[in-house]
Design an enzyme around this catalytic site. Structure first.
Site, PDB file in Angstrom:
ATOM      1  N   ALA A 225      76.446 -31.507  66.604  1.00 25.32           N
ATOM      2  CA  ALA A 225      75.669 -32.095  67.698  1.00 25.32           C
ATOM      3  C   ALA A 225      76.399 -33.275  68.342  1.00 25.32           C
ATOM      4  O   ALA A 225      77.474 -33.691  67.899  1.00 25.32           O
ATOM      5  CB  ALA A 225      74.299 -32.512  67.186  1.00 25.32           C
ATOM      6  N   HIS A 226      75.776 -33.831  69.372  1.00 25.66           N
ATOM      7  CA  HIS A 226      76.380 -34.906  70.167  1.00 25.66           C
ATOM      8  C   HIS A 226      76.691 -36.138  69.334  1.00 25.66           C
ATOM      9  O   HIS A 226      75.934 -36.538  68.460  1.00 25.66           O
ATOM     10  CB  HIS A 226      75.464 -35.294  71.331  1.00 25.66           C
ATOM     11  CG  HIS A 226      74.151 -35.879  70.884  1.00 25.66           C
ATOM     12  ND1 HIS A 226      73.984 -37.210  70.599  1.00 25.66           N
ATOM     13  CD2 HIS A 226      72.946 -35.302  70.671  1.00 25.66           C
ATOM     14  CE1 HIS A 226      72.732 -37.444  70.242  1.00 25.66           C
ATOM     15  NE2 HIS A 226      72.076 -36.294  70.273  1.00 25.66           N
ATOM     16  N   ASN A 227      77.860 -36.709  69.591  1.00 27.75           N
ATOM     17  CA  ASN A 227      78.291 -37.982  69.003  1.00 27.75           C
ATOM     18  C   ASN A 227      78.492 -37.950  67.487  1.00 27.75           C
ATOM     19  O   ASN A 227      78.595 -38.997  66.847  1.00 27.75           O
ATOM     20  CB  ASN A 227      77.332 -39.113  69.370  1.00 27.75           C
ATOM     21  CG  ASN A 227      77.306 -39.380  70.854  1.00 27.75           C
ATOM     22  OD1 ASN A 227      76.390 -38.932  71.548  1.00 27.75           O
ATOM     23  ND2 ASN A 227      78.313 -40.076  71.359  1.00 27.75           N
TER      24      ASN A 227
END
Length: 346
Positions: free
Chosen positions: A240-242
């Site tokens: 997922a993001h980051n």
């Protein structure tokens, strides 16, 4: 390709026991070995096959001691799997692609190519992209605006790399992986409807990373999702993001890591592991398949199992008791009945 046993031994720093001139044309599994092939024995569960295999040569460890007579030639090595990795590289023919830009590829005039780059049929490369020396891009790959790709990279068919992402040197990205898709970011308005939070970051993949087929790595909502040097990702993984994944961490298929979690270096994460967002996983952590990690792991080298995951040995002890739960309940019920009988007899 033909190669003799003594040549293989030189290549992998091994010692031949048997026919130095045994001719090898390809590899085989030990249980399906045929004359002219080379196989290996690393897992003891397959040791009986070494006495029946028809393979001409078998890689074994230096400490292997046969219990019966063996008709095949052996090559003894320090590390069977490492030797096998070196050897398989010699037999790997790969998918053919010419070191040129195919006439059916759609490539913007601003794209900067290094030397000896191969771009296969129906590839799309958008403006501002840079691609390093000796990189191979197979058919139907999409590379978005301003993507940076290093040298000696292999990108297999159907991969999609979104805008502004960065790929380091010597990376391998397998078919239909997606790099840089939007993270799962939404917020509800005052009417209860979901409003998208635009994801304006990117993905940075450092050197020597391998990414399996159909794996998805989301771009950062702001900043970067980072995959560290030497990381190995299996098929069908969701990052997922980051998320930040430390150097030389390996993750098996169908694992999922939620947003903004940081995974340390040298971790080993089994298949179908789930990790919640916004936590930290210490260096060297090992997580058994199908475990669920819901909190930060602070101690390096921790071993986890279960859902929610607990320390590995504690899980095994707990599960041993759990399997006996029906028997324990029956014993407690018998004790309760005995106590009731005593009470009723007064």
């Amino acid at each position: 390709m033909e190669i003799k046993a003594w040549q293989i031994a030189q290549l992998i720093n091994g010692k031949v026991v048997g026919d130095d001139n045994a001719v090898i044309t390809g590899p085989s599994k030990i249980e399906e070995g045929k004359p002219g092939t080379i196989t290996f024995l690393a897992n003891p569960k397959y040791k009986d096959y070494i006495y029946t295999t028809q393979a001409s040569v078998v890689l074994v460890s230096n400490d292997f001691k046969p219990e019966h007579e063996i008709s095949t030639t052996l090559i003894q090595v320090d590390n069977v799997y490492l030797a096998l990795s070196q050897l398989m590289e010699q037999f790997n023919s790969g998918i053919s692609v010419r070191p040129q830009v195919a006439s059916t590829a759609v490539v913007d005039d601003s794209v900067i190519f290094g030397d000896n780059v191969a771009v296969d049929d129906y590839v799309i490369i958008k403006p501002g992209v840079t691609i390093g020396n000796n990189t191979k891009i197979y058919g139907q790959v999409y590379i978005g605006d301003r993507v940076k790709i290093g040298a000696d990279v292999t990108i297999y068919p159907g991969v999609k790399i979104y805008h502004n992402c960065e790929i380091g040197d010597r990376c391998v990205i397998h078919a239909n992986a997606v790099i840089g898709s939007d993270g799962f970011g939404f917020v509800r308005d005052d009417k209860g409807n979901y409003k998208k939070i635009h994801q304006i970051g990117n993905v940075v993949i450092q050197n020597d990373v391998e990414i399996g087929s159909n794996t998805v790595i989301d771009r950062g909502s702001m900043g970067s999702t980072v995959i560290g040097a030497g990381v190995k990702l299996d098929n069908l993984i969701q990052i997922a993001h980051n998320v930040h994944i430390g150097n030389n961490t390996a993750i098996a298929a169908q694992a999922g890591i939620a947003g903004s979690t940081s995974v340390g270096k040298d971790c080993i994460i089994g298949g179908q592991v789930g990790i919640v967002g916004h936590i930290q996983i210490a260096d060297g952590t090992m997580i058994q398949a199908q475990s669920g990690v819901a909190s930060t792991i602070k101690k390096d080298g921790t071993k986890l199992y279960g859902s929610p995951a607990i320390e590995y040995q504690n899980y095994l002890k707990s599960y041993a008791w759990f399997k006996k739960l029906p028997e324990l309940v029956a014993q407690l019920q018998a004790l309760q009945n005995a106590l009731d009988d005593v009470a009723n007899s007064r």
